[in-house]
Motif scaffolding. Structure first.
Motif, PDB file in Angstrom:
ATOM      1  N   LYS A 132       0.879  -1.168   0.000  1.00 47.65           N
ATOM      2  CA  LYS A 132       0.000   0.000   0.000  1.00 47.65           C
ATOM      3  C   LYS A 132       0.910   1.208   0.000  1.00 47.65           C
ATOM      4  CE  LYS A 132      -4.154  -1.111   2.578  1.00 47.65           C
ATOM      5  NZ  LYS A 132      -4.763  -1.030   3.894  1.00 47.65           N
TER       6      LYS A 132
ATOM      7  N   ARG B  98      -7.978  -0.324  26.933  1.00 46.83           N
ATOM      8  CA  ARG B  98      -7.718  -0.777  25.571  1.00 46.83           C
ATOM      9  C   ARG B  98      -7.956   0.375  24.598  1.00 46.83           C
ATOM     10  NH1 ARG B  98      -8.784  -5.941  24.093  1.00 46.83           N
ATOM     11  NH2 ARG B  98     -10.659  -5.299  23.035  1.00 46.83           N
TER      12      ARG B  98
ATOM     13  N   ILE C  40      -5.640   3.576  21.978  1.00 49.66           N
ATOM     14  CA  ILE C  40      -4.382   4.157  21.498  1.00 49.66           C
ATOM     15  C   ILE C  40      -4.390   5.649  21.835  1.00 49.66           C
ATOM     16  CG2 ILE C  40      -2.952   4.683  19.497  1.00 49.66           C
ATOM     17  CD1 ILE C  40      -4.136   2.271  18.075  1.00 49.66           C
TER      18      ILE C  40
ATOM     19  N   ARG D 260      -3.353   9.100  20.979  1.00 51.56           N
ATOM     20  CA  ARG D 260      -2.892   9.538  19.658  1.00 51.56           C
ATOM     21  C   ARG D 260      -2.302  10.944  19.654  1.00 51.56           C
ATOM     22  NH1 ARG D 260      -4.943   6.117  15.460  1.00 51.56           N
ATOM     23  NH2 ARG D 260      -6.266   4.521  16.404  1.00 51.56           N
TER      24      ARG D 260
ATOM     25  N   PHE E  21      -0.454   1.460  18.562  1.00 57.07           N
ATOM     26  CA  PHE E  21      -0.628   0.176  19.223  1.00 57.07           C
ATOM     27  C   PHE E  21       0.685  -0.571  19.085  1.00 57.07           C
ATOM     28  CE2 PHE E  21      -1.715  -4.380  19.018  1.00 57.07           C
ATOM     29  CZ  PHE E  21      -2.282  -4.517  20.288  1.00 57.07           C
TER      30      PHE E  21
ATOM     31  N   GLY F 156      -8.463  -0.371   8.034  1.00 54.96           N
ATOM     32  CA  GLY F 156      -7.143  -1.004   8.091  1.00 54.96           C
ATOM     33  C   GLY F 156      -7.066  -1.910   9.307  1.00 54.96           C
ATOM     34  N   GLU F 157      -5.839  -2.326   9.644  1.00 55.78           N
ATOM     35  CA  GLU F 157      -5.637  -3.310  10.717  1.00 55.78           C
ATOM     36  C   GLU F 157      -6.277  -2.885  12.025  1.00 55.78           C
ATOM     37  OE1 GLU F 157      -1.407  -3.564   9.637  1.00 55.78           O
ATOM     38  OE2 GLU F 157      -1.445  -5.147  11.144  1.00 55.78           O
TER      39      GLU F 157
ATOM     40  N   VAL G  99      -7.106  -3.102  15.976  1.00 56.93           N
ATOM     41  CA  VAL G  99      -6.384  -3.541  17.175  1.00 56.93           C
ATOM     42  C   VAL G  99      -7.276  -3.674  18.409  1.00 56.93           C
ATOM     43  CG1 VAL G  99      -4.145  -2.754  16.335  1.00 56.93           C
ATOM     44  CG2 VAL G  99      -5.531  -1.186  17.689  1.00 56.93           C
ATOM     45  N   PHE G 100      -8.364  -2.922  18.478  1.00 64.29           N
ATOM     46  CA  PHE G 100      -9.288  -3.046  19.609  1.00 64.29           C
ATOM     47  C   PHE G 100     -10.734  -3.001  19.118  1.00 64.29           C
ATOM     48  CE2 PHE G 100      -5.792  -0.578  21.817  1.00 64.29           C
ATOM     49  CZ  PHE G 100      -5.352  -1.628  22.595  1.00 64.29           C
ATOM     50  N   VAL G 101     -11.577  -3.867  19.668  1.00 61.62           N
ATOM     51  CA  VAL G 101     -13.024  -3.776  19.469  1.00 61.62           C
ATOM     52  C   VAL G 101     -13.652  -3.755  20.858  1.00 61.62           C
ATOM     53  CG1 VAL G 101     -15.087  -4.829  18.464  1.00 61.62           C
ATOM     54  CG2 VAL G 101     -12.877  -5.076  17.310  1.00 61.62           C
ATOM     55  N   GLU G 102     -14.341  -2.683  21.189  1.00 58.90           N
ATOM     56  CA  GLU G 102     -15.002  -2.566  22.488  1.00 58.90           C
ATOM     57  C   GLU G 102     -16.495  -2.782  22.294  1.00 58.90           C
ATOM     58  OE1 GLU G 102     -13.672  -1.990  25.607  1.00 58.90           O
ATOM     59  OE2 GLU G 102     -11.699  -2.202  24.676  1.00 58.90           O
TER      60      GLU G 102
ATOM     61  N   THR H 239     -16.900   0.757  20.248  1.00 59.87           N
ATOM     62  CA  THR H 239     -15.906   1.459  19.434  1.00 59.87           C
ATOM     63  C   THR H 239     -15.001   0.444  18.761  1.00 59.87           C
ATOM     64  OG1 THR H 239     -14.395   1.660  21.310  1.00 59.87           O
ATOM     65  CG2 THR H 239     -15.820   3.545  20.877  1.00 59.87           C
TER      66      THR H 239
ATOM     67  N   GLU I 127     -11.101   0.354  16.948  1.00 62.00           N
ATOM     68  CA  GLU I 127      -9.877   1.135  16.789  1.00 62.00           C
ATOM     69  C   GLU I 127      -8.891   0.378  15.931  1.00 62.00           C
ATOM     70  OE1 GLU I 127      -8.419   2.875  20.418  1.00 62.00           O
ATOM     71  OE2 GLU I 127      -7.235   4.272  19.197  1.00 62.00           O
ATOM     72  N   SER I 128      -8.347   1.093  14.938  1.00 65.04           N
ATOM     73  CA  SER I 128      -7.312   0.528  14.077  1.00 65.04           C
ATOM     74  C   SER I 128      -6.057   1.370  14.258  1.00 65.04           C
ATOM     75  CB  SER I 128      -7.757   0.561  12.620  1.00 65.04           C
ATOM     76  OG  SER I 128      -7.857   1.903  12.188  1.00 65.04           O
ATOM     77  N   TYR I 129      -4.947   0.952  13.603  1.00 69.81           N
ATOM     78  CA  TYR I 129      -3.751   1.803  13.637  1.00 69.81           C
ATOM     79  C   TYR I 129      -4.099   3.208  13.178  1.00 69.81           C
ATOM     80  CZ  TYR I 129      -0.425  -1.866  14.698  1.00 69.81           C
ATOM     81  OH  TYR I 129       0.288  -2.860  15.334  1.00 69.81           O
TER      82      TYR I 129
ATOM     83  N   VAL J  44      -9.966   5.749  15.293  1.00 69.55           N
ATOM     84  CA  VAL J  44     -10.935   5.121  16.191  1.00 69.55           C
ATOM     85  C   VAL J  44     -12.327   5.598  15.772  1.00 69.55           C
ATOM     86  CG1 VAL J  44     -10.592   6.925  17.963  1.00 69.55           C
ATOM     87  CG2 VAL J  44     -11.602   4.745  18.607  1.00 69.55           C
TER      88      VAL J  44
ATOM     89  N   LEU K 240     -13.538 -11.293  19.950  1.00 72.42           N
ATOM     90  CA  LEU K 240     -12.904 -10.120  19.343  1.00 72.42           C
ATOM     91  C   LEU K 240     -11.988  -9.384  20.316  1.00 72.42           C
ATOM     92  CD1 LEU K 240     -15.779  -8.618  17.154  1.00 72.42           C
ATOM     93  CD2 LEU K 240     -13.989 -10.252  16.525  1.00 72.42           C
ATOM     94  N   ALA K 241     -12.174  -9.606  21.616  1.00 74.11           N
ATOM     95  CA  ALA K 241     -11.288  -8.970  22.600  1.00 74.11           C
ATOM     96  C   ALA K 241      -9.860  -9.463  22.397  1.00 74.11           C
ATOM     97  CB  ALA K 241     -11.764  -9.272  24.014  1.00 74.11           C
TER      98      ALA K 241
ATOM     99  N   GLU L  92     -10.251 -10.125   8.761  1.00 71.48           N
ATOM    100  CA  GLU L  92     -10.111 -11.361   7.994  1.00 71.48           C
ATOM    101  C   GLU L  92     -11.448 -11.938   7.558  1.00 71.48           C
ATOM    102  OE1 GLU L  92      -7.982 -13.703  10.815  1.00 71.48           O
ATOM    103  OE2 GLU L  92      -6.111 -12.570  10.565  1.00 71.48           O
TER     104      GLU L  92
END
Lengths: 363, 126
Positions: free
Chosen positions: A19, A293, A295, A297, A317, B35-36, B38-41, B57, B59-61, B64, B82-83, B91
């Motif tokens: 990408k 949990r 990030i 920012r 992260f 994108g990738e 990292v957290f699913v709340e 919420t 959150e990806s790289y 959020v 998912l935690a 995926e």
């Protein structure tokens, strides 16, 4: 996209499914397999980075040392031939124009590697203060840079280099050949791992890149994008210009006084930096780890009991640690390890604590 | 699981309704934009939401975002996996990446959502 520059490896990145992102006027690979996977490759095996966007200058001649002593904060007179030094360019107010590495290639010949975003600014700044008559040249358009980083970097490089790379110590540089092409190999990097940076002619770097990918295959080598590079440097607690370092940030606040050497004589920013040190106080750079949990920012406020005590400069992260990590400028009395703080990200408030950096240290 | 039979919202959630239970997740388009992850709340079981409420919420790289429920109802199940494995949303957004199951209180709200075909053709906003 508009008039962005591309490194000689651009087509290769696209072919490998990268990408692409715009960074500092360049179209660069952001990620290939994914940030978390790429970070893991560098922490456990070996990764290859195309960082040809970075700027390269040389300063040479009988007055090279005098010019560099005047424009940088570290003591370049202490640098032996074939050694490298991390240092800063500061302005008169003691703010950081850029951070850079200087390599001493010969008696009166120095190589400077600077951030891509600051290439023109740095060159103009050094050039504007060259009343010493040193020879200053910008080679950025002709030099490519490939980083080989990770615990298996040495083996990957050894298989293709025409020298014993074990002899290159940390922060040293040597000349050798890879894939029949002349290059300079330095044991430096920006990931917190062992590793090397390979400088070559832009016309030769594809040969070197492909040779390293081939030799590294047995070690699990992968190309790594700028996304993972940012996570790796943050886990290693390394500052980034535009985030932790700015033209308004003092090395005192950035905790970089270890590269400021007032005893060496006069240099730009010296008086202001010493004044800032004398004054103490002010905000200081600190590490922050998320307990919740989330990030923390860039740009988010750091608070204690609803009162602002600082601002996040970088956050991500950490796949290595499995939690959000950040760097922040905090009021001096708050920048103490284990201090409980909160970070407001959008509508959420996230519980965090102050921690020492680096977040990750290789064993 | 057949995403072509699901209903879709403008905010890129999908709804798979079976009797009065709705399974909710985010779409392939949404995960690729984030994108990738990292957290699913996710919320606790038993909480009631109205259509348009944020139920959690993600959150990806990169960013959020709130998770918005396209229908009203009470949470009867959450995807607790998912935690530990938020990457399931990237995926497998329509299967392993499902988020919550609601006991629907206003079944008619389903008719206000888009079909797969309509969602496919709708202009995408972030």
């Amino acid at each position: 996209m508009g008039d962005y520059m591309r490194t000689p490896l651009y087509e290769d990145h696209v072919r490998r499914g990268a990408k692409i992102t715009e960074y500092a006027g360049w179209e660069m690979p952001l990620q290939y397999a994914g940030i978390a996977r790429e970070v893991e490759v560098v922490r456990k095996k070996v990764g290859l980075f195309d960082i040809s966007h970075m700027g390269e200058f040389t300063v040479s001649g009988p007055n090279a040392l005098d010019l560099l002593q005047y424009v940088t904060t570290n003591d370049i007179s202490k640098l032996d031939i074939s050694r490298a030094q991390y240092t800063l360019l500061c302005n008169e107010n003691g703010g950081v124009i850029d951070d850079l590495i200087i390599y001493r290639l010969a008696e009166q010949h120095y190589l400077l590697i600077v951030n891509a975003a600051n290439e023109k600014k740095d060159f103009d700044w050094i050039s504007g203060h060259n009343s010493f008559g040193a020879k200053l040249e910008n080679h950025s358009a002709y030099i490519a840079l490939i980083a080989v980083q990770g615990p298996l970097a040495e083996r990957t490089l050894q298989d293709v280099a025409k020298m014993n790379v074990e002899e290159i110590g940390r922060f040293q540089i040597a000349i050798t050949k890879i894939a029949g092409q002349w290059c300079q190999v330095a044991r430096t990097g920006y990931t917190g791992e062992d590793g090397f940076e390979v400088l070559s002619d832009v016309n030769d770097c594809a040969d070197i890149w492909n040779a390293l990918l081939t030799s590294g295959e047995q070690y699990g080598v992968k190309p790594i994008g700028l996304g993972a590079r940012d996570v790796l440097r943050l886990e290693a607690g390394l500052p980034l210009y535009g985030h932790e370092l700015t033209d308004e940030t003092s090395p005192v606040a950035a905790r970089l006084m270890w590269v400021v050497k007032p005893a060496k004589g006069d240099f730009i920013g010296k008086a202001a930096i010493l004044q800032a040190k004398e004054n103490g106080g002010g905000r200081k750079l600190a590490g922050i780890e998320a307990i919740d949990r989330c990030i923390p920012r860039h740009g988010c406020d750091v608070t204690v009991d609803g009162k602002a005590v600082g601002t996040i400069t970088s956050g991500t992260f950490s796949p290595t640690l499995g939690k959000g990590i950040a760097m922040a400028y905090l009021d001096a009395d708050m920048a103490a390890v284990d201090m409980a703080v909160e970070v407001t990200t959008g509508a959420r408030t996230c519980a965090c604590r102050v921690v020492s950096t680096p977040f990750y240290k290789r064993t | 699981m057949d995403p072509s039979k699901f209903k879709y919202s403008k905010t890129h959630e999908w709804v798979n309704a079976e009797d009065d239970t709705a399974t909710i997740g985010i779409t392939e388009y949404a995960q690729s934009e984030l994108g990738e992850i990292v957290f699913v709340e996710l919320p606790e079981i038993g909480i009631s939401f109205s259509k348009g409420d944020a139920f959690g919420t993600i959150e990806s790289y990169k960013t959020v975002s709130d998770l918005i429920t396209p229908i009203s109802g009470e949470v009867v199940e959450i995807n607790a996996e998912l935690a530990e494995s938020p990457e399931f949303v990237n995926e497998s957004p329509y299967e392993k990446g499902w988020m919550i199951k609601l006991k629907m209180t206003k079944l008619a709200e389903l008719d206000e959502l888009m079909t797969a075909q309509q969602y496919e053709n709708a202009p995408k906003e972030h």
